[in-house]
Design a protein around this motif. Structure first.
Motif, PDB file in Angstrom:
ATOM      1  N   LYS A  51       0.683  -1.329  -0.006  1.00 17.89           N
ATOM      2  CA  LYS A  51       0.159   0.060   0.197  1.00 17.89           C
ATOM      3  C   LYS A  51       0.831   1.270   0.020  1.00 17.89           C
ATOM      4  CE  LYS A  51      -3.947  -2.083   1.475  1.00 17.89           C
ATOM      5  NZ  LYS A  51      -4.715  -2.491   0.166  1.00 17.89           N
ATOM      6  N   PRO A  52       0.320   2.474  -0.486  1.00 19.42           N
ATOM      7  CA  PRO A  52       1.324   3.536  -0.202  1.00 19.42           C
ATOM      8  C   PRO A  52       1.485   3.674   1.375  1.00 19.42           C
ATOM      9  CG  PRO A  52      -0.803   4.010  -1.615  1.00 19.42           C
ATOM     10  CD  PRO A  52      -0.974   2.516  -1.013  1.00 19.42           C
ATOM     11  N   VAL A  53       2.487   4.652   1.662  1.00 21.33           N
ATOM     12  CA  VAL A  53       3.084   4.714   2.926  1.00 21.33           C
ATOM     13  C   VAL A  53       3.204   6.201   3.193  1.00 21.33           C
ATOM     14  CG1 VAL A  53       3.678   2.522   3.246  1.00 21.33           C
ATOM     15  CG2 VAL A  53       5.269   4.151   2.694  1.00 21.33           C
ATOM     16  N   VAL A  54       3.253   6.842   4.379  1.00 21.17           N
ATOM     17  CA  VAL A  54       3.809   8.143   4.778  1.00 21.17           C
ATOM     18  C   VAL A  54       4.462   7.853   5.794  1.00 21.17           C
ATOM     19  CG1 VAL A  54       1.674   9.482   3.913  1.00 21.17           C
ATOM     20  CG2 VAL A  54       1.665   8.682   6.285  1.00 21.17           C
ATOM     21  N   THR A  55       5.727   8.665   6.079  1.00 22.65           N
ATOM     22  CA  THR A  55       6.537   8.880   6.989  1.00 22.65           C
ATOM     23  C   THR A  55       5.902   9.364   8.247  1.00 22.65           C
ATOM     24  OG1 THR A  55       8.581   9.025   5.585  1.00 22.65           O
ATOM     25  CG2 THR A  55       8.795   9.342   7.701  1.00 22.65           C
ATOM     26  N   ALA A  56       5.894   8.589   9.361  1.00 19.45           N
ATOM     27  CA  ALA A  56       5.197   9.236  10.623  1.00 19.45           C
ATOM     28  C   ALA A  56       6.341   9.526  11.503  1.00 19.45           C
ATOM     29  CB  ALA A  56       4.384   8.010  11.387  1.00 19.45           C
ATOM     30  N   SER A  57       7.648   9.226  11.500  1.00 13.21           N
ATOM     31  CA  SER A  57       8.437   9.691  12.590  1.00 13.21           C
ATOM     32  C   SER A  57       9.913   9.131  12.109  1.00 13.21           C
ATOM     33  CB  SER A  57       8.044   9.107  13.936  1.00 13.21           C
ATOM     34  OG  SER A  57       8.388   7.723  14.224  1.00 13.21           O
ATOM     35  N   THR A  58      10.844   9.783  12.377  1.00 10.05           N
ATOM     36  CA  THR A  58      12.244   9.152  12.382  1.00 10.05           C
ATOM     37  C   THR A  58      12.997   9.406  13.689  1.00 10.05           C
ATOM     38  OG1 THR A  58      12.477  10.004  10.088  1.00 10.05           O
ATOM     39  CG2 THR A  58      14.410   9.384  11.039  1.00 10.05           C
ATOM     40  N   ASP A  59      13.220   8.236  14.122  1.00 10.28           N
ATOM     41  CA  ASP A  59      14.034   8.207  15.558  1.00 10.28           C
ATOM     42  C   ASP A  59      15.463   8.890  15.208  1.00 10.28           C
ATOM     43  OD1 ASP A  59      11.815   6.802  16.213  1.00 10.28           O
ATOM     44  OD2 ASP A  59      12.749   5.398  17.074  1.00 10.28           O
ATOM     45  N   SER A  60      16.119   8.731  16.078  1.00  4.33           N
ATOM     46  CA  SER A  60      17.447   9.473  16.112  1.00  4.33           C
ATOM     47  C   SER A  60      18.398   8.634  14.867  1.00  4.33           C
ATOM     48  CB  SER A  60      18.428   9.484  17.353  1.00  4.33           C
ATOM     49  OG  SER A  60      18.545   8.268  17.729  1.00  4.33           O
ATOM     50  N   VAL A  61      18.819   9.785  14.092  1.00 10.15           N
ATOM     51  CA  VAL A  61      19.705   9.114  13.086  1.00 10.15           C
ATOM     52  C   VAL A  61      21.294   9.463  13.647  1.00 10.15           C
ATOM     53  CG1 VAL A  61      20.679   9.512  10.945  1.00 10.15           C
ATOM     54  CG2 VAL A  61      17.990   9.818  11.299  1.00 10.15           C
ATOM     55  N   ASP A  62      21.799   8.296  13.868  1.00  8.97           N
ATOM     56  CA  ASP A  62      22.987   8.222  14.455  1.00  8.97           C
ATOM     57  C   ASP A  62      24.147   8.309  13.316  1.00  8.97           C
ATOM     58  OD1 ASP A  62      22.460   8.752  17.255  1.00  8.97           O
ATOM     59  OD2 ASP A  62      21.492   6.632  17.114  1.00  8.97           O
ATOM     60  N   PHE A  63      25.028   9.022  13.047  1.00 15.56           N
ATOM     61  CA  PHE A  63      26.140   9.309  12.177  1.00 15.56           C
ATOM     62  C   PHE A  63      27.235   8.606  12.718  1.00 15.56           C
ATOM     63  CE2 PHE A  63      23.223  12.547  10.660  1.00 15.56           C
ATOM     64  CZ  PHE A  63      22.950  12.084   9.614  1.00 15.56           C
ATOM     65  N   LEU A  64      27.676   7.332  12.736  1.00 18.14           N
ATOM     66  CA  LEU A  64      28.695   6.633  13.341  1.00 18.14           C
ATOM     67  C   LEU A  64      30.089   7.055  12.813  1.00 18.14           C
ATOM     68  CD1 LEU A  64      26.653   3.418  14.096  1.00 18.14           C
ATOM     69  CD2 LEU A  64      26.951   5.574  15.654  1.00 18.14           C
ATOM     70  N   ALA A  65      30.007   7.194  11.485  1.00 15.06           N
ATOM     71  CA  ALA A  65      31.327   7.307  10.980  1.00 15.06           C
ATOM     72  C   ALA A  65      31.293   8.092   9.268  1.00 15.06           C
ATOM     73  CB  ALA A  65      31.999   5.739  10.244  1.00 15.06           C
ATOM     74  N   PRO A  66      32.182   8.926   8.973  1.00 13.78           N
ATOM     75  CA  PRO A  66      32.035   9.740   7.875  1.00 13.78           C
ATOM     76  C   PRO A  66      31.947   8.898   6.632  1.00 13.78           C
ATOM     77  CG  PRO A  66      34.377   9.857   8.737  1.00 13.78           C
ATOM     78  CD  PRO A  66      33.389   8.915   9.590  1.00 13.78           C
ATOM     79  N   VAL A  67      31.380   9.508   5.793  1.00 14.35           N
ATOM     80  CA  VAL A  67      31.386   8.674   4.379  1.00 14.35           C
ATOM     81  C   VAL A  67      31.914   9.764   3.534  1.00 14.35           C
ATOM     82  CG1 VAL A  67      29.648   7.985   2.497  1.00 14.35           C
ATOM     83  CG2 VAL A  67      28.856   7.996   4.654  1.00 14.35           C
ATOM     84  N   LYS A  68      33.217   9.387   2.919  1.00 14.55           N
ATOM     85  CA  LYS A  68      33.975  10.247   2.310  1.00 14.55           C
ATOM     86  C   LYS A  68      33.700  10.358   0.534  1.00 14.55           C
ATOM     87  CE  LYS A  68      37.471   9.611   5.753  1.00 14.55           C
ATOM     88  NZ  LYS A  68      38.453   8.730   6.099  1.00 14.55           N
TER      89      LYS A  68
END
Length: 173
Positions: A51-68
């Motif tokens: 079915k179609p979906v909608v974003t209801a929430s985003t929990d914390s997005v944890d950046f653990l290492a850089p993407v170069k």
């Protein structure tokens, strides 16, 4: 509604990090990675719900290492748990130095999506059935995360009501 294995919703996207994708440090813009995360998580949710979906929430997005610049970033997502109309999706992003093969988990996140009908009204979804040890771990801990989301959403609604739509420095009494 019959349940579905978590793995059936797996969605994966790999991208090469090019100069326009990077900031002044030569690393991937956090917002660009967040867009990848939302996109891949939404695909996983649609695969589960069909079915179609909608974003209801985003929990914390944890950046653990850089993407170069020059690295690849692989974003993986799957539905871990469902509740009536909502689906929790776990996302893991892995960066790879394409020249050395060195790989690191660079980001983790949980997002919640709601399945909707053609009128945008929430609709029921099938249960997610974990099979692997990791899926079972995420599934078992999901109700606790859902309770935290519910509390956070309540606090967000209180803050929105307290602050309203006007800027405080523009208000007159």
């Amino acid at each position: 509604m019959a349940g579905k294995p978590c793995i059936n919703s797996l969605a994966v996207k790999t991208s090469h990090v090019l100069p326009p994708d990077t900031n002044n440090h030569g690393t991937l813009f956090g917002g660009k990675l967040m867009a990848y995360i939302d996109d891949v998580a939404a695909i996983a949710a649609v695969r589960h719900a069909r079915k179609p979906v909608v974003t209801a929430s985003t929990d914390s997005v944890d950046f653990l290492a850089p993407v170069k610049e020059g690295d690849s970033v692989c974003v993986e997502a799957f539905v871990t748990w469902t509740h009536n109309t909502s689906m929790e999706v776990f996302v893991k992003a892995v960066t790879e130095d394409l020249l050395t093969g060195d790989r690191k988990v660079c980001t983790t996140a949980f997002l919640t999506f709601v399945a909707v009908d053609d009128d945008g009204k929430p609709v029921s979804v099938s249960e997610a059935h974990p099979e692997s040890a990791q899926e079972k771990q995420l599934h078992e801990s999901a109700p606790e995360r859902a309770a935290e989301r519910k509390k956070r959403r309540g606090r967000s609604k209180e803050m929105a009501a307290a602050f309203g739509t006007a800027y405080p420095w523009n208000e007159t009494e």
